[in-house]
Motif scaffolding. Structure first.
Motif, PDB file in Angstrom:
ATOM      1  N   TYR A 108       0.866  -1.184   0.000  1.00  0.00           N
ATOM      2  CA  TYR A 108       0.000   0.000   0.000  1.00  0.00           C
ATOM      3  C   TYR A 108       0.900   1.230   0.000  1.00  0.00           C
ATOM      4  O   TYR A 108       1.863   1.296   0.760  1.00  0.00           O
ATOM      5  N   ARG A 109       0.586   2.194  -0.864  1.00  0.00           N
ATOM      6  CA  ARG A 109       1.414   3.384  -0.990  1.00  0.00           C
ATOM      7  C   ARG A 109       0.613   4.636  -0.621  1.00  0.00           C
ATOM      8  O   ARG A 109      -0.376   4.970  -1.280  1.00  0.00           O
ATOM      9  N   VAL A 110       1.074   5.302   0.434  1.00  0.00           N
ATOM     10  CA  VAL A 110       0.541   6.612   0.817  1.00  0.00           C
ATOM     11  C   VAL A 110       1.557   7.634   0.327  1.00  0.00           C
ATOM     12  O   VAL A 110       2.737   7.578   0.687  1.00  0.00           O
ATOM     13  N   VAL A 111       1.102   8.580  -0.488  1.00  0.00           N
ATOM     14  CA  VAL A 111       2.048   9.423  -1.226  1.00  0.00           C
ATOM     15  C   VAL A 111       1.716  10.904  -1.055  1.00  0.00           C
ATOM     16  O   VAL A 111       0.554  11.305  -1.162  1.00  0.00           O
ATOM     17  N   ALA A 112       2.739  11.696  -0.799  1.00  0.00           N
ATOM     18  CA  ALA A 112       2.578  13.146  -0.712  1.00  0.00           C
ATOM     19  C   ALA A 112       2.269  13.717  -2.087  1.00  0.00           C
ATOM     20  O   ALA A 112       2.790  13.240  -3.110  1.00  0.00           O
ATOM     21  N   ASP A 113       1.442  14.744  -2.113  1.00  0.00           N
ATOM     22  CA  ASP A 113       1.047  15.326  -3.403  1.00  0.00           C
ATOM     23  C   ASP A 113       2.202  16.035  -4.112  1.00  0.00           C
ATOM     24  O   ASP A 113       2.095  16.392  -5.285  1.00  0.00           O
ATOM     25  N   THR A 114       3.322  16.205  -3.419  1.00  0.00           N
ATOM     26  CA  THR A 114       4.507  16.815  -4.024  1.00  0.00           C
ATOM     27  C   THR A 114       5.519  15.768  -4.507  1.00  0.00           C
ATOM     28  O   THR A 114       6.573  16.126  -5.037  1.00  0.00           O
ATOM     29  N   ALA A 115       5.225  14.498  -4.320  1.00  0.00           N
ATOM     30  CA  ALA A 115       6.148  13.427  -4.696  1.00  0.00           C
ATOM     31  C   ALA A 115       6.087  13.174  -6.201  1.00  0.00           C
ATOM     32  O   ALA A 115       5.228  13.706  -6.915  1.00  0.00           O
ATOM     33  N   ALA A 116       7.009  12.354  -6.681  1.00  0.00           N
ATOM     34  CA  ALA A 116       7.033  11.983  -8.093  1.00  0.00           C
ATOM     35  C   ALA A 116       7.746  10.650  -8.240  1.00  0.00           C
ATOM     36  O   ALA A 116       8.498  10.235  -7.345  1.00  0.00           O
ATOM     37  N   PHE A 117       7.508   9.992  -9.359  1.00  0.00           N
ATOM     38  CA  PHE A 117       8.098   8.679  -9.624  1.00  0.00           C
ATOM     39  C   PHE A 117       8.826   8.716 -10.971  1.00  0.00           C
ATOM     40  O   PHE A 117       8.394   9.388 -11.905  1.00  0.00           O
ATOM     41  N   ASN A 118       9.917   7.945 -11.056  1.00  0.00           N
ATOM     42  CA  ASN A 118      10.684   7.893 -12.303  1.00  0.00           C
ATOM     43  C   ASN A 118      11.371   6.537 -12.384  1.00  0.00           C
ATOM     44  O   ASN A 118      12.042   6.132 -11.426  1.00  0.00           O
ATOM     45  N   THR A 119      11.206   5.849 -13.508  1.00  0.00           N
ATOM     46  CA  THR A 119      11.884   4.550 -13.630  1.00  0.00           C
ATOM     47  C   THR A 119      13.399   4.736 -13.711  1.00  0.00           C
ATOM     48  O   THR A 119      14.145   3.928 -13.149  1.00  0.00           O
ATOM     49  N   SER A 120      13.871   5.733 -14.411  1.00  0.00           N
ATOM     50  CA  SER A 120      15.283   6.163 -14.440  1.00  0.00           C
ATOM     51  C   SER A 120      16.262   5.215 -15.133  1.00  0.00           C
ATOM     52  O   SER A 120      17.283   5.652 -15.651  1.00  0.00           O
ATOM     53  N   PHE A 121      16.011   3.927 -15.138  1.00  0.00           N
ATOM     54  CA  PHE A 121      17.023   2.952 -15.560  1.00  0.00           C
ATOM     55  C   PHE A 121      17.592   3.231 -16.949  1.00  0.00           C
ATOM     56  O   PHE A 121      18.810   3.292 -17.135  1.00  0.00           O
ATOM     57  N   ALA A 122      16.717   3.385 -17.946  1.00  0.00           N
ATOM     58  CA  ALA A 122      17.197   3.592 -19.316  1.00  0.00           C
ATOM     59  C   ALA A 122      17.975   4.894 -19.446  1.00  0.00           C
ATOM     60  O   ALA A 122      18.832   5.031 -20.321  1.00  0.00           O
ATOM     61  N   GLY A 123      17.716   5.838 -18.554  1.00  0.00           N
ATOM     62  CA  GLY A 123      18.415   7.113 -18.581  1.00  0.00           C
ATOM     63  C   GLY A 123      19.896   6.996 -18.265  1.00  0.00           C
ATOM     64  O   GLY A 123      20.680   7.900 -18.581  1.00  0.00           O
TER      65      GLY A 123
END
Length: 266
Positions: A127-142
């Motif tokens: 279960y993920r509780v997330v702040a509205d200022t957060a963000a997600f990025n897979t990043s790997f290919a970068g």
């Protein structure tokens, strides 16, 4: 546990806190070992009935510490070895397996950016509780790498193969609201309320029917890779075990008495 990861158990709730705020909780070797050991400790401790995975500072976890990674790659080239990438086998895989397979629920309180392996850790939670200022990025290919930390398994199951492929091939920052709409986020809250809300969700689970939660985790994981017929058989097996638990008896008695059940986790 090392200071890079804090570990505390209070009334059945284990709190694991990533604690390299100046490095945006990037995972150096010390932090990876500490997180692996903390997750394993929580999984093995019968007194722990739920886990809260969170972080200090402005980021949840930006994944691999690239400064350390570059120096290790240089040492590999000098020695003619490739030991640096064994971190997936030695650290990231065990961390994700401990979080996903432990027989108790795991809540991720995502306070800021979760990238690469950090994204994987968040996805490994139940279960993920997330702040509205957060963000997600897979990043790997970068950084010319492929997925690790379970992302190739967890992400498409949450948002579908096509969207997961897009985010993996073309890494970008996915804002919390968009992540909520995609199905990555379970509960989106104002940043100022993140700590309290994540702790409240984790506390509610720690006070709940632990064996039933364990069976639900196992049932969902099993159903992801098996047929309906096989999944029905697994449900029968797990329901039989849950029905024999002390908590089920407590729940039924409380229902008949019109009272709130007080579960014991057995």
């Amino acid at each position: 546990m090392a200071d890079t990861v804090l570990y505390e158990v209070t009334d059945g709730l284990a709190t694991i806190t990533l604690n390299r705020p100046d490095a945006m909780n990037a995972m150096n070797t010390e932090a990876k070992v500490a997180l692996r050991d903390a997750a394993r400790a929580a999984a093995a401790d019968p007194a722990v009935r739920a886990v809260l995975l969170t972080a200090t500072g402005r980021a949840f976890c930006v994944g691999q510490d690239l400064k350390e990674h570059v120096s290790l790659l240089a040492a590999d080239r000098e020695a003619g070895t490739g030991s640096t990438m064994s971190t997936v086998r030695e650290h990231y895989n065990p961390i994700v397996k401990a979080l996903t397979e432990m027989p108790k629920p795991v809540v991720a309180g995502v306070n800021g950016v979760a990238a690469g392996a950090g994204f994987g850790f968040a996805l490994a939670a139940d279960y993920r509780v997330v702040a509205d200022t957060a963000a997600f990025n897979t990043s790997f290919a970068g950084v010319a790498l492929t997925a690790d930390s379970g992302v190739s398994w967890t992400l498409p199951r949450l948002i579908g193969h096509s969207r997961a492929t897009d985010l993996l091939l073309f890494p970008r920052s996915v804002p919390a609201q968009e992540a909520y709409e995609l199905g990555i986020v379970n509960k989106l809250v104002p940043a100022a309320e993140l700590a309290a809300e994540a702790a409240a969700v984790a506390r509610a689970l720690a006070d709940g029917p632990t064996l039933a939660y364990a069976a639900l985790k196992k049932s969902l994981a099993y159903g992801a890779g098996h047929s309906l017929s096989e999944s029905l058989e697994k449900e029968d097996e797990l329901q039989t075990l849950a029905g024999a638990s002390e908590d089920h008896g407590i729940a039924v008695a409380a229902f008949l008495a019109k009272e709130k059940p007080k579960y014991v986790g057995r």
